[in-house]
Design an enzyme around this catalytic site. Structure first.
Site, short mmCIF file in Angstrom:
data_model
loop_
_atom_site.label_atom_id
_atom_site.label_comp_id
_atom_site.label_asym_id
_atom_site.label_seq_id
_atom_site.Cartn_x
_atom_site.Cartn_y
_atom_site.Cartn_z
N THR A 19 8.52 55.42 -16.44
CA THR A 19 9.86 55.91 -16.75
C THR A 19 10.88 54.99 -16.08
O THR A 19 10.74 54.66 -14.90
CB THR A 19 10.07 57.35 -16.25
OG1 THR A 19 9.14 58.22 -16.92
CG2 THR A 19 11.48 57.83 -16.55
N PHE A 25 14.59 54.57 -14.68
CA PHE A 25 15.69 55.36 -14.15
C PHE A 25 16.91 54.48 -13.92
O PHE A 25 16.78 53.29 -13.61
CB PHE A 25 15.29 56.02 -12.82
CG PHE A 25 14.26 57.10 -12.95
CD1 PHE A 25 14.63 58.42 -13.09
CD2 PHE A 25 12.91 56.79 -12.95
CE1 PHE A 25 13.69 59.42 -13.23
CE2 PHE A 25 11.95 57.78 -13.08
CZ PHE A 25 12.35 59.10 -13.21
#
Length: 283
Positions: A181, A183
């Site tokens: 992921t 960020f």
């Protein structure tokens, strides 16, 4: 007395992947013990940044399996004036976490964030078939639930289990390895750069004058003519009318590069708005 450092708003509770990314950003900034402001949603993180309740916010941008995080995109497009200051990519490794005294036979319910449940379907079908599943606001919240109830198992990272007193029963239960992921570290509009580097990425939100045939081709042509390689392009509904869309674009380069400035100025003549979300170093 040592002065307190800047406040970071993040999606709580403690132990989320956003918490992990926040601590990574703080470490890159040379902050060993960051002040953390726990939020219940990415909407609240953006609100805290925009209202000056914190200096930085950390929000998820994109997951390698599930795609872009729509709550983040919608805040950038329609609600917030925050800018992206940096990017951190976190490896996602899910664990099955339980009450310290629980066994697999005790488990009647599996709890996690919707993405955590979706990314561990094979494990759940093979090892915990027939169990009820419930959706939580975060993977860390599922660790908190599991720690308090021996009949609930959570899907979270090992950090969350440690934070909330749960036991890691199984590690790396995700269906697909290589799950990551990205960020974003965000700050109020006009915040000075906080990271240095020679390799930069720029993120844009593009709003059309009118939705007509060939508009996307026109946008892509401006970047192609300038020799700018796009790494992301995604449409989102404008929420004004069915079939009315805007576009998110990311590419390697800075908004201050002459060729990028030329491309953006050409787009500004043809589009309703070219919103620069940030130019920031990538590691």
């Amino acid at each position: 007395m040592t002065p307190l450092g800047p406040v970071f708003a993040y999606l709580g509770p403690a132990g989320t992947y956003t918490d992990e990314a926040t601590r990574a950003f703080a470490a890159r900034l040379g902050i060993g013990e960051p002040q953390l402001l726990e939020c219940t949603s990415f909407d609240e993180v953006f609100d805290c940044v925009d209202r000056g309740k914190c200096e930085y916010g950390v929000v998820a941008k994109e997951n390698s399996l599930e795609g872009s995080v729509t709550a983040t995109l919608d805040n950038f497009a329609f609600k917030s004036s925050a800018n992206i200051l940096g990017e951190e990519v976190v490896d996602v490794h899910h664990c099955l976490v339980m009450h310290p005294d629980a066994t697999m036979e005790d488990i009647t319910t599996v709890a996690s964030h919707a993405q955590g449940l979706a990314q561990c379907r094979r494990f759940l079908n093979e090892r915990l078939p027939g169990r009820t599943t419930i959706t939580t606001s975060s993977t860390a919240e599922s660790a908190r639930l599991a720690a308090s109830d021996r009949h609930i198992a959570g899907i979270a990272n090992a950090f969350a289990a440690e934070c909330h007193g749960a036991r890691v029963c199984e590690r790396d239960i995700e269906d697909h390895f290589g799950n990551q992921t990205a960020f974003a570290l965000i700050g109020r509009q006009g915040h000075p750069p906080v990271f240095s580097g020679t390799k930069l990425k720029t993120s844009l939100a593009l709003f059309l004058q009118v939705n007509r045939a060939g508009t996307l081709h026109m946008i892509l042509s401006e970047f192609a003519f300038a020799g700018i390689d796009l790494s992301l392009i995604q449409s989102r509904p404008t929420k004004q009318a069915l079939g009315d869309y805007m576009f998110f674009i990311e590419f390697e380069g800075s908004e201050n590069d002459p060729i990028v400035q030329t491309a953006l100025n050409c787009l500004r003549l043809k589009l309703r708005e070219v919103k620069v979300l940030g130019s920031y170093p990538i590691v």
